[in-house]
Scaffold this active site. Structure first.
Site, PDB file in Angstrom:
ATOM      1  CB  CYS A  62      -1.076  -0.068   1.225  1.00  0.00           C
ATOM      2  SG  CYS A  62      -2.261   1.374   0.714  1.00  0.00           S
ATOM      3  CG  HIS A 169      -3.753  -3.536   2.706  1.00  0.00           C
ATOM      4  ND1 HIS A 169      -2.846  -3.198   3.728  1.00  0.00           N
ATOM      5  CD2 HIS A 169      -4.290  -2.312   2.364  1.00  0.00           C
ATOM      6  CE1 HIS A 169      -2.886  -1.643   3.654  1.00  0.00           C
ATOM      7  NE2 HIS A 169      -3.673  -1.033   2.934  1.00  0.00           N
ATOM      8  CD  GLU A 171      -1.911  -6.281   5.156  1.00  0.00           C
ATOM      9  OE1 GLU A 171      -2.447  -5.012   5.524  1.00  0.00           O
ATOM     10  OE2 GLU A 171      -1.572  -6.522   4.141  1.00  0.00           O
TER      11      GLU A 171
END
Length: 193
Positions: A62, A169, A171
């Site tokens: 990001c 992202h 994650e």
């Protein structure tokens, strides 16, 4: 995410704490000015350049992806770390008020070529995005993935050598994100470009 994968990881607030790590994840949330001020103050800009020079695996996420470029238009214009040539630009959709900025949510990524971090992921896999700016690499060969939002196609993955960076992202991207992160853990830093 790394704990879920059973991988040891540290969160470093100073560059010295991460200097000996075999691979580096450079995440980021926020704006270019405060992000760059923080990484300069903590010495992460020097660490990132060292990791790049040593060809250690580096994953930008990001804002972390955006700050790896030379320049960002955010906050009146900010220099980046400069590992990748190019700039970061704002989304703009004049005359299209229904297109929301920031882009927030799931969107698919079209891969430009087969990279080791994409192994096991189907074409056009969906990942989770939250951003108002996007990277515009100066070199076409640095573009590894593209995404369309509001009729505009932008770079959602940039890669060169031991560097791999995502606008999304991993994650927060469920199983697909875990596959990418698992691939990062076993990656030797070599790529096709």
């Amino acid at each position: 995410a790394f704990q879920r994968l059973g991988a040891p990881a540290i969160i470093a607030s100073e560059a010295g704490a991460a200097a000996a790590c075999e691979r580096i994840v450079f995440p980021g949330v926020g704006s270019a000015a405060s992000g760059m001020a923080g990484i300069r103050q903590r010495g992460f800009d020097r660490l990132l350049r060292q990791v790049w020079a040593e060809k250690r695996p580096l994953l930008g996420i990001c804002l972390g992806m955006q700050l790896l470029f030379e320049h960002s238009a955010e906050d009146g214009g900010q220099p980046g770390v400069g590992l990748l040539p190019g700039q970061v630009l704002p989304f703009s959709f004049p005359g299209q008020p229904r297109i929301k900025i920031p882009q927030m949510g799931w969107n698919s990524v079209s891969y430009a070529y087969a990279h080791p971090l994409l192994a096991g992921l189907p074409p056009d896999e969906a990942f989770y995005f939250v951003h108002s700016y996007y990277a515009a690499p100066a070199r076409a060969e640095d573009i590894c993935g593209r995404t369309e939002y509001g009729g505009q196609t932008f770079t959602s993955i940039a890669a060169r050598g031991s560097l791999f960076a995502t606008q999304f992202h991993p994650e927060r991207s469920g199983e697909a994100g875990l596959v990418l992160l698992r691939n990062f853990l076993s990656w030797d830093g070599r790529s096709l470009c």
